[in-house]
Design an enzyme around this catalytic site. Structure first.
Site, PDB file in Angstrom:
ATOM      1  CG  HIS A  15      -1.983  -1.044   1.197  1.00  0.00           C
ATOM      2  ND1 HIS A  15      -3.211  -0.866   0.600  1.00  0.00           N
ATOM      3  CD2 HIS A  15      -1.985  -2.315   1.692  1.00  0.00           C
ATOM      4  CE1 HIS A  15      -3.938  -1.960   0.722  1.00  0.00           C
ATOM      5  NE2 HIS A  15      -3.214  -2.872   1.379  1.00  0.00           N
ATOM      6  CG  ASP A  46      -3.223  -5.228   5.114  1.00  0.00           C
ATOM      7  OD1 ASP A  46      -2.610  -4.147   5.004  1.00  0.00           O
ATOM      8  OD2 ASP A  46      -4.428  -5.366   4.849  1.00  0.00           O
ATOM      9  CD  GLU A  47      -5.415  -6.069   1.228  1.00  0.00           C
ATOM     10  OE1 GLU A  47      -6.496  -6.649   1.030  1.00  0.00           O
ATOM     11  OE2 GLU A  47      -5.267  -4.840   1.087  1.00  0.00           O
ATOM     12  CB  VAL A  48       3.056  -7.552   1.231  1.00  0.00           C
ATOM     13  CG1 VAL A  48       4.380  -7.287   0.528  1.00  0.00           C
ATOM     14  CG2 VAL A  48       2.925  -6.680   2.479  1.00  0.00           C
TER      15      VAL A  48
END
Length: 617
Positions: free
Chosen positions: A272, A338-340
């Site tokens: 992000h 998160d969400e890498v």
């Protein structure tokens, strides 16, 4: 004699019913519902002669603020006076009451006084917020009014009661944030989690890193559905966005502290991070120039992940977190995590070298390595770290507070490992999910209706509640471009979350809650706060009965009349009323339905193509 007994018996029944109605009336006004409340015999008359008195000079500003709110609502000119009659008395207890704790209060309404007792000013604040809910809306032309006698003892179930606001996808001014905080405080939320950075914008100034706001805070302007946005074109200027100066943040913190709302900042890394990388491209694995995007960044050509193997990344982060820690008094800093997209690391020579140097097994271990290293950086600033839960081998560091968003599972697991957790499971708490019929909404992902949010349980049965700090509603703003939509997505669903986080576990039920919500819509109206009424609207889907596909219509609440049509005309109370599953007439291609309450239409008319309805089960 029997007639006398009958008379007394009838009188007693009437008196008991009256008492029950008074008590119910008081209870029906308060959100979140108090721990306990009982009716007292006498009532308090609030008029222009009512005085306000308190026994703690240090909290004078708080009492003056309350005085201003009452005067604004009533048109009165109440004064700070020491008296024993017709007085609202704020009492700071000399002896600490363990049951009330740091945020609890006791509110007593009698014929001579209204008394709010608490261990400290925080308890006073929540007590006066409850008292404010007992004052009728639009009272400015009333010479006096009655507040029913009641004794309320109240304190929160959880100490973390938050809302998260994403200010990266769309930027919101300090004035909007203050308004949001003001409304939060009315319902006893005490944390505003600010998602300050993401792929679409960097929202806070950092000394020595000017490009974060010169470049990272701005993107090209787009209007419409998030996933359909075009990428920046070569001749376009990035002029949509904004950022907060240090002075603005300090001002916001002062304002929020008066409302007893703690602001927790989030710097979301290592994923992000497109706005961060657009500002400083050398911090990515590809080291190629990037542009801040308006929409969905998931594209292999867009590098939105920091390079774990680049030591410069940690130098920058150390500087950023140093300033964040100094600026925000909160004990917490949220680091995202998160969400890498790890594909960048797989191709990066620096990341491969780090894997070899540290004896790591692969790129998943790089994410663990990064989170642990950044956690140490933040802790060195005297702060505790919060991170979004990720399914990582070995889990998140034990000293990190887990924010459980994918489901309850990560929070349950953390609590049983004696690691603190904050619950925000998406299905029950995500305020960006649409709240009505999906065909008519532009919200991403899925639905989370008002009644779904009321089912939120911050401490599920399998969790160790001693390590559940609380929970929050999370509002991501991909489809929230302005303040009115921000309000609309938050209220009244945040009312459900406030009650689940403050009130006792079994203090209320859905039917009792929704009756109080209807009263609080008037309060929202009086504050010019936009809200959704979609909980009134028909819910239309198909069922199979005896091998025949039919249409069924329900609603979130009971007691509504639902009228419908198949002929493309708008139904009203003179149309057929729904009572059982419907057979579709030949040639029909749409169904329309509308809810009525007490003989009046309420909510929107729902107009759906039958080809859509028939796919629903």
């Amino acid at each position: 004699m029997s007639k006398v007994y009958k008379f007394l018996g009838s009188y007693l029944v009437i008196y008991i019913c009256a008492l029950m109605c008074f008590a119910q009336d008081v209870g029906h006004k308060i959100i979140p519902v108090p721990v306990s409340y009982k009716l007292l015999k006498h009532s308090f008359i609030l008029d222009n002669k009512t005085a306000v008195y308190f026994n703690s000079e240090e909290d004078k500003e708080l009492i003056r603020s309350f005085l201003g709110r009452i005067n604004d609502a009533t048109g009165y000119d109440l004064k700070l006076l020491k008296t024993n009659r017709n007085v609202i008395f704020f009492e700071k207890l000399n002896q600490y009451r363990e049951d009330l704790g740091e945020e609890g209060y006791e509110l007593e309404v009698s014929n001579k006084k209204i008394r709010i007792s608490a261990n400290n000013s925080r308890g006073w604040f929540y007590g006066l917020e409850t008292l404010t809910q007992l004052i009728p809306v639009h009272t400015s032309k009333i010479k006096s009014f009655t507040i029913n006698g009641v004794l309320i003892t109240d304190y929160p179930r959880f100490k973390y009661r938050g809302l998260m606001l994403d200010v990266s996808r769309h930027f919101f001014s300090i004035e909007v944030l203050k308004s949001y905080i003001n409304q939060m405080a009315k319902y006893k939320f005490n944390v505003l989690h600010l998602h300050l950075t993401d792929n679409q914008g960097w929202r806070i100034a950092v000394d020595g890193l000017p490009k974060l706001t010169e470049v990272g805070a701005w993107r090209v302007s787009r209007t419409g559905y998030w996933k359909g946005f075009l990428p920046p074109q070569p001749d376009e200027t990035a002029d949509y966005g904004g950022f907060y100066s240090k002075e603005q943040i300090r001002d916001l913190i002062i304002y929020s502290s008066k409302k007893f709302v703690e602001i927790i900042p989030e710097i979301d890394v290592p994923g992000h991070s497109l706005a961060f990388i657009a500002s400083y491209p050398l911090l990515s694995c590809t080291q190629t120039p990037q542009k801040v995007l308006a929409g969905d960044p998931w594209n292999s050509s867009r590098t939105n992940v920091l390079c774990v193997g680049n030591d410069s990344v940690y130098v920058y982060l150390d500087k950023i977190f140093s300033e964040i820690a100094t600026l925000f008094p909160s004990q917490y800093i949220h680091m995202g995590g998160d969400e890498v997209t790890r594909g960048y690391w797989e191709k990066c020579d620096k990341c491969k070298l780090l894997i070899q140097k540290e004896g790591l097994e692969g790129v998943e271990d790089l994410q663990n390595y990064f989170i642990k290293r950044v956690t140490k950086i933040v802790e060195a600033k005297g702060k505790k770290v919060i991170g979004w839960n990720e399914n990582l081998k070995g889990g998140l560091p034990d000293n990190m507070t887990v924010m459980s968003w994918k489901s309850y599972e990560a929070g349950i697991k953390a609590s049983n490992n004696k690691q603190f957790a904050i619950m925000t499971p998406a299905a029950f708490t995500y305020l960006d999910f649409y709240q009505g019929d999906p065909f008519l909404e532009n919200g991403p992902f899925t639905v989370a209706r008002l009644n779904t949010m009321y089912k939120f349980e911050p401490s599920p049965e399998d969790a160790n509640e001693a390590f559940i700090l609380g929970g929050q509603g999370s509002l991501w703003t991909e489809q929230v471009p302005n303040e009115r939509k921000l309000q609309y997505m938050t209220w009244p669903r945040a009312l459900a979350l406030s009650e689940r986080l403050w009130s006792s576990k079994n203090a209320s039920g859905w039917d009792f809650f929704i009756k109080r919500v209807e009263k609080h819509l008037l309060l929202l109206d009086s504050s010019n706060v936009k809200y959704s009424t979609q909980f009134y609207e028909p819910i239309i889907f198909s069922v199979i009965e005896d091998g025949v596909q039919k249409i069924k219509i329900t609603s979130e609440i009971e007691g509504l009349e639902i009228y419908y049509s198949f002929d493309d005309t708008s139904p009203d109370k003179f149309y057929p009323i729904y009572s059982q599953p419907l057979t579709v007439p030949k040639g029909a291609h749409h169904i329309r339905a509308i809810s009525y309450k007490d003989g009046k239409p309420i909510g929107r008319e729902i107009n759906l193509p039958l080809e859509i309805v028939m796919k629903r089960r």
